[in-house]
Enzyme design. Structure first.
Site, PDB file in Angstrom:
ATOM      1  N   GLU A 163      63.778  40.248 -20.911  1.00  0.00           N
ATOM      2  CA  GLU A 163      62.785  40.148 -21.987  1.00  0.00           C
ATOM      3  C   GLU A 163      61.436  39.752 -21.403  1.00  0.00           C
ATOM      4  O   GLU A 163      61.348  38.844 -20.606  1.00  0.00           O
ATOM      5  CB  GLU A 163      63.269  39.113 -23.010  1.00  0.00           C
ATOM      6  CG  GLU A 163      62.366  39.009 -24.220  1.00  0.00           C
ATOM      7  CD  GLU A 163      62.045  40.372 -24.795  1.00  0.00           C
ATOM      8  OE1 GLU A 163      62.965  41.102 -25.196  1.00  0.00           O
ATOM      9  OE2 GLU A 163      60.857  40.726 -24.824  1.00  0.00           O
ATOM     10  N   LYS A 223      62.307  41.396 -13.334  1.00  0.00           N
ATOM     11  CA  LYS A 223      61.946  40.303 -14.251  1.00  0.00           C
ATOM     12  C   LYS A 223      61.395  39.106 -13.469  1.00  0.00           C
ATOM     13  O   LYS A 223      60.339  38.565 -13.795  1.00  0.00           O
ATOM     14  CB  LYS A 223      63.177  39.896 -15.075  1.00  0.00           C
ATOM     15  CG  LYS A 223      62.985  38.690 -15.931  1.00  0.00           C
ATOM     16  CD  LYS A 223      61.911  38.871 -17.003  1.00  0.00           C
ATOM     17  CE  LYS A 223      61.460  37.546 -17.559  1.00  0.00           C
ATOM     18  NZ  LYS A 223      60.390  37.650 -18.528  1.00  0.00           N
ATOM     19  N   CYS A 279      59.594  29.146 -18.126  1.00  0.00           N
ATOM     20  CA  CYS A 279      60.063  30.192 -17.201  1.00  0.00           C
ATOM     21  C   CYS A 279      59.339  30.320 -15.863  1.00  0.00           C
ATOM     22  O   CYS A 279      59.999  30.509 -14.849  1.00  0.00           O
ATOM     23  CB  CYS A 279      60.060  31.525 -17.914  1.00  0.00           C
ATOM     24  SG  CYS A 279      61.311  31.545 -19.215  1.00  0.00           S
TER      25      CYS A 279
HETATM   26  P1  NAD Z   1      66.518  28.336 -25.332  1.00  0.00           P
HETATM   27  O1  NAD Z   1      66.935  27.111 -24.655  1.00  0.00           O
HETATM   28  O2  NAD Z   1      65.423  28.286 -26.376  1.00  0.00           O
HETATM   29  O3  NAD Z   1      67.788  28.992 -26.066  1.00  0.00           O
HETATM   30  C1  NAD Z   1      69.029  29.153 -25.469  1.00  0.00           C
HETATM   31  C2  NAD Z   1      70.105  28.855 -26.521  1.00  0.00           C
HETATM   32  O4  NAD Z   1      71.387  29.197 -25.969  1.00  0.00           O
HETATM   33  C3  NAD Z   1      70.198  27.380 -26.926  1.00  0.00           C
HETATM   34  O5  NAD Z   1      69.975  27.253 -28.324  1.00  0.00           O
HETATM   35  C4  NAD Z   1      71.629  26.972 -26.521  1.00  0.00           C
HETATM   36  O6  NAD Z   1      72.241  26.072 -27.433  1.00  0.00           O
HETATM   37  C5  NAD Z   1      72.348  28.305 -26.516  1.00  0.00           C
HETATM   38  N1  NAD Z   1      73.578  28.323 -25.706  1.00  0.00           N
HETATM   39  C6  NAD Z   1      73.749  27.890 -24.432  1.00  0.00           C
HETATM   40  N2  NAD Z   1      75.016  28.110 -24.040  1.00  0.00           N
HETATM   41  C7  NAD Z   1      75.666  28.689 -25.079  1.00  0.00           C
HETATM   42  C8  NAD Z   1      76.995  29.163 -25.271  1.00  0.00           C
HETATM   43  N3  NAD Z   1      77.897  29.081 -24.293  1.00  0.00           N
HETATM   44  N4  NAD Z   1      77.316  29.692 -26.463  1.00  0.00           N
HETATM   45  C9  NAD Z   1      76.398  29.778 -27.457  1.00  0.00           C
HETATM   46  N5  NAD Z   1      75.124  29.365 -27.320  1.00  0.00           N
HETATM   47  C10 NAD Z   1      74.751  28.822 -26.152  1.00  0.00           C
HETATM   48  O7  NAD Z   1      66.127  29.371 -24.203  1.00  0.00           O
HETATM   49  P2  NAD Z   1      65.117  30.623 -24.290  1.00  0.00           P
HETATM   50  O8  NAD Z   1      63.715  30.169 -24.118  1.00  0.00           O
HETATM   51  O9  NAD Z   1      65.462  31.440 -25.487  1.00  0.00           O
HETATM   52  O10 NAD Z   1      65.510  31.402 -22.969  1.00  0.00           O
HETATM   53  C11 NAD Z   1      66.715  32.104 -22.865  1.00  0.00           C
HETATM   54  C12 NAD Z   1      66.671  32.989 -21.640  1.00  0.00           C
HETATM   55  O11 NAD Z   1      65.632  33.964 -21.810  1.00  0.00           O
HETATM   56  C13 NAD Z   1      66.349  32.275 -20.335  1.00  0.00           C
HETATM   57  O12 NAD Z   1      67.079  32.880 -19.298  1.00  0.00           O
HETATM   58  C14 NAD Z   1      64.874  32.531 -20.141  1.00  0.00           C
HETATM   59  O13 NAD Z   1      64.526  32.525 -18.770  1.00  0.00           O
HETATM   60  C15 NAD Z   1      64.711  33.909 -20.703  1.00  0.00           C
HETATM   61  N6  NAD Z   1      63.362  34.222 -21.216  1.00  0.00           N
HETATM   62  C16 NAD Z   1      62.671  33.300 -21.949  1.00  0.00           C
HETATM   63  C17 NAD Z   1      61.417  33.626 -22.478  1.00  0.00           C
HETATM   64  C18 NAD Z   1      60.619  32.649 -23.283  1.00  0.00           C
HETATM   65  O14 NAD Z   1      59.480  32.941 -23.579  1.00  0.00           O
HETATM   66  N7  NAD Z   1      61.151  31.514 -23.671  1.00  0.00           N
HETATM   67  C19 NAD Z   1      60.900  34.911 -22.274  1.00  0.00           C
HETATM   68  C20 NAD Z   1      61.641  35.823 -21.531  1.00  0.00           C
HETATM   69  C21 NAD Z   1      62.873  35.463 -21.005  1.00  0.00           C
HETATM   70  C1  UGA Z   2      55.642  34.248 -19.628  1.00  0.00           C
HETATM   71  C2  UGA Z   2      55.329  35.726 -19.410  1.00  0.00           C
HETATM   72  O1  UGA Z   2      53.969  35.969 -19.806  1.00  0.00           O
HETATM   73  C3  UGA Z   2      56.255  36.610 -20.234  1.00  0.00           C
HETATM   74  O2  UGA Z   2      56.020  37.973 -19.937  1.00  0.00           O
HETATM   75  C4  UGA Z   2      57.704  36.256 -19.870  1.00  0.00           C
HETATM   76  O3  UGA Z   2      58.598  37.004 -20.659  1.00  0.00           O
HETATM   77  C5  UGA Z   2      57.932  34.779 -20.108  1.00  0.00           C
HETATM   78  O4  UGA Z   2      56.999  34.013 -19.310  1.00  0.00           O
HETATM   79  C6  UGA Z   2      59.286  34.315 -19.695  1.00  0.00           C
HETATM   80  O5  UGA Z   2      59.955  34.918 -18.888  1.00  0.00           O
HETATM   81  O6  UGA Z   2      59.617  33.263 -20.243  1.00  0.00           O
HETATM   82  P1  UGA Z   2      55.145  32.464 -21.529  1.00  0.00           P
HETATM   83  O7  UGA Z   2      55.549  31.482 -20.491  1.00  0.00           O
HETATM   84  O8  UGA Z   2      55.786  32.391 -22.866  1.00  0.00           O
HETATM   85  O9  UGA Z   2      55.406  33.947 -20.995  1.00  0.00           O
HETATM   86  O10 UGA Z   2      53.576  32.376 -21.776  1.00  0.00           O
HETATM   87  P2  UGA Z   2      52.304  32.868 -20.895  1.00  0.00           P
HETATM   88  O11 UGA Z   2      51.328  33.469 -21.809  1.00  0.00           O
HETATM   89  O12 UGA Z   2      52.710  33.661 -19.733  1.00  0.00           O
HETATM   90  O13 UGA Z   2      51.715  31.481 -20.391  1.00  0.00           O
HETATM   91  C7  UGA Z   2      52.359  30.710 -19.397  1.00  0.00           C
HETATM   92  C8  UGA Z   2      51.458  29.566 -18.974  1.00  0.00           C
HETATM   93  O14 UGA Z   2      50.367  30.051 -18.202  1.00  0.00           O
HETATM   94  C9  UGA Z   2      50.843  28.810 -20.153  1.00  0.00           C
HETATM   95  O15 UGA Z   2      50.826  27.436 -19.887  1.00  0.00           O
HETATM   96  C10 UGA Z   2      49.441  29.358 -20.213  1.00  0.00           C
HETATM   97  O16 UGA Z   2      48.533  28.483 -20.804  1.00  0.00           O
HETATM   98  C11 UGA Z   2      49.151  29.589 -18.741  1.00  0.00           C
HETATM   99  N1  UGA Z   2      48.102  30.607 -18.503  1.00  0.00           N
HETATM  100  C12 UGA Z   2      48.312  31.886 -18.851  1.00  0.00           C
HETATM  101  C13 UGA Z   2      46.932  30.210 -17.902  1.00  0.00           C
HETATM  102  O17 UGA Z   2      46.732  29.042 -17.566  1.00  0.00           O
HETATM  103  N2  UGA Z   2      45.973  31.155 -17.671  1.00  0.00           N
HETATM  104  C14 UGA Z   2      46.140  32.461 -18.024  1.00  0.00           C
HETATM  105  O18 UGA Z   2      45.215  33.265 -17.765  1.00  0.00           O
HETATM  106  C15 UGA Z   2      47.344  32.827 -18.624  1.00  0.00           C
END
Ligand code: NAD
Ligand code: UGA
Length: 465
Positions: A163, A223, A279
């Site tokens: 994602e 990713k 992340c």
């Molecule tokens: P999160 O902590 O918000 O959510 C994960 C959820 O999974 C929690 O609510 C937890 O209770 C649940 N969980 C864990 N083990 C479980 C199990 N065995 N059965 C059922 N539920 C279970 O995490 P997130 O931010 O949604 O991130 C999830 C993944 O997506 C990570 O690998 C992260 O790197 C990736 N990711 C996150 C973002 C972002 O912006 N947060 C963007 C892209 C990718």
């Molecule tokens: C980031 C990536 O942008 C997503 O594509 C990815 O899916 C995600 O991580 C993930 O794998 O979790 P996110 O962390 O939600 O998304 O937010 P960003 O907009 O990337 O910002 C990350 C951090 O960098 C923030 O603290 C933001 O303030 C900072 N940032 C971003 C800066 O300081 N300067 C910039 O120009 C951009």
């Protein structure tokens, strides 16, 4: 491969929740069930008042309102949802390991493995298992081993579908993604069919030329690479911000001049107090760990520097506050505006505000925090998690309040740490009147207009100038 009618997503977090809400909205013919072991979180997703869903993202509550109860369901019945689904997304957390081998670097895959074992145990029909979580390259092999060795003899196809949404713009990013990436076993017929089944789901709203299919390993590694490149840009511009402060250059002007080169591009050049979020740091540390495990020390060192620079940026911002306030903040009240790691989200994971505050608290400052979307409970939890001082001390030294005006009253200094739009609309004259003088204002986001702020009388510092 028959058409997908039931999807299950394990993990109702920042990715699982919004991603599945959009799939449900755009695919009314598919039933989507998001499951989680966290009962409180599921109850919040099911809250009658849709404004109380656990994740704040602009536009998300309307989508949940439209689809919830129709073809979008949130539940704690994990086995039942796995059993019913033809396609299962794994969207659980993959934090940095805090123990044992790879501590502080490698991704902790215990939640992923638990999911795989549960799917293997429950599945009585063929399943497509989709890695939505961010995972180290070659995790799909481990999943395959577990599923095939502990399953009930049914066929599992494993796809990688990382994602790319960013928090704060999740809905927008999901509705019109730059690309959807799907990695699968494209050399086999069953693998191809599984890839096509997922392509069909996304094709309900994403044009085919934005859906990229690759082998599983390229998808997994892309990713980590994308996050590393994005974070690297922030560290690059933040490195320049320090040089700008020494030379009279302005980092915003430099960023604009550099970004206008179409080969470089203008995005992700906003200098800040340091990147946060759940992340960037964990994914780069994971990349560093993988590189080291292959003996690629130069590759590992190269990417680790992105983190080192980011830590430096947070520290130097905090140290500058202490230095400017005549080398002591002991007993002084500092207002922190913004606790979330960026605007338009209630997520605080790895937020720079946590580390800047911790530094100031070590210097015996008193901290008063205002953030429009973050609760006091979360602020205390973030500080307690660091373990720098007792919970009682954190509650004594840190207050969370309901308005910026209240936070800044009688403060010696203000630090703007999240770029919430509303901070630009504040009545800064009134805030100035109610502060101790000289009134110091530190802008860690380059949010405020220097001329207007200085005209009021503030002693103003902005990052990179
Ligand atoms: P999160 O902590 O918000 O959510 C994960 C959820 O999974 C929690 O609510 C937890 O209770 C649940 N969980 C864990 N083990 C479980 C199990 N065995 N059965 C059922 N539920 C279970 O995490 P997130 O931010 O949604 O991130 C999830 C993944 O997506 C990570 O690998 C992260 O790197 C990736 N990711 C996150 C973002 C972002 O912006 N947060 C963007 C892209 C990718
Ligand atoms: C980031 C990536 O942008 C997503 O594509 C990815 O899916 C995600 O991580 C993930 O794998 O979790 P996110 O962390 O939600 O998304 O937010 P960003 O907009 O990337 O910002 C990350 C951090 O960098 C923030 O603290 C933001 O303030 C900072 N940032 C971003 C800066 O300081 N300067 C910039 O120009 C951009």
């Amino acid at each position: 491969m028959k058409q997908i009618k039931n999807i299950c997503c394990i993990g109702a977090g920042y990715v699982g929740g919004p991603t599945m809400a959009i799939i449900a909205q755009k695919c009314p013919h598919i039933n989507v069930t998001v499951v989680d072991i966290n009962e409180k979180r599921i109850a919040a997703w099911n809250d009658e008042d849709v404004e109380n869903i656990p994740i704040y993202e602009p536009g998300l509550s309307d989508i949940v309102k439209e689809a919830r109860g129709r073809n979008l369901f949130f539940s704690t019945e994990v086995d039942e949802a796995i059993d019913k689904a033809e396609m299962i997304f794994i969207s659980v957390n993959t934090p940095t390991k805090t123990y044992g081998m790879g501590k502080g670097m490698a991704a902790d895959l215990k939640y992923i493995e638990l999911c795989a074992r549960q799917i293997a145990k429950v599945a009585k029909t063929d399943k497509i298992v989709v890695e939505k979580s961010t995972l180290p390259v070659r995790t799909a092999q481990a999943l395959k081993d577990i599923l095939e060795n502990t399953g009930n003899g049914v066929n599992f196809q494993i796809l990688s579908n990382p994602e790319f949404l960013a928090e704060g713009t999740a809905v927008e990013d999901l509705l019109s993604p730059d690309r959807v990436l799907i990695g699968g076993d494209i050399d086999t017929q069953k693998g191809k069919e599984a890839v096509n089944a997922l392509v069909d789901v996304y094709s309900n709203w994403v044009s085919r030329d934005h859906i990229l299919t690759t082998n599983v390993w390229s998808s997994e590694l892309s990713k980590l690479t994308a996050n590393a490149f994005l974070a690297q840009r922030v560290s690059s511009i933040n490195a320049m911000s320090e040089l700008c402060e020494k030379t009279g250059a302005d980092v915003n002007e430099v960023a604009k001049a550099v970004g206008m080169d179409t080969r470089i591009g203008s995005k992700f050049l906003q200098s800040s107090v340091g990147f946060g979020g759940s992340c960037f740091q964990k994914d780069i540390l994971n990349l560093v760990y993988i590189a080291k495990s292959f003996g690629l020390n130069e590759v590992a060192d190269y990417w680790e520097q992105v983190i080192i620079l980011n830590d430096h940026q947070k520290k130097r911002f905090a140290a500058n506050i202490v230095k400017t306030l005549y080398n002591t903040v002991s007993g002084k009240k500092i207002a922190i505006l913004g606790w979330a790691f960026k605007k338009d989200t209630n997520d605080t994971r790895e937020s720079a505000a946590i580390y800047v505050s911790d530094y100031l608290l070590n210097e015996q400052a008193e901290i008063v925090v205002y953030d429009p979307k973050v609760t006091a409970e979360q602020i205390y939890a973030d500080l307690d998690y660091l373990g720098t001082r007792t919970e009682a001390e954190n509650r004594f030294l840190v207050k969370a309040v309901d308005s910026a005006e209240e936070a800044c009253r009688d403060a010696h200094a203000i630090a703007v740490l999240t770029e919430w739009d509303e901070f630009n609309e504040l009545n800064w004259e009134e805030i100035y009147r109610n502060m101790l003088k000289p009134a110091f204002l530190f802008d860690g986001r380059r949010l405020l207009n220097r001329k207007a702020i200085e005209r009021i009388g503030f002693d103003f510092y902005a990052i990179g100038k």
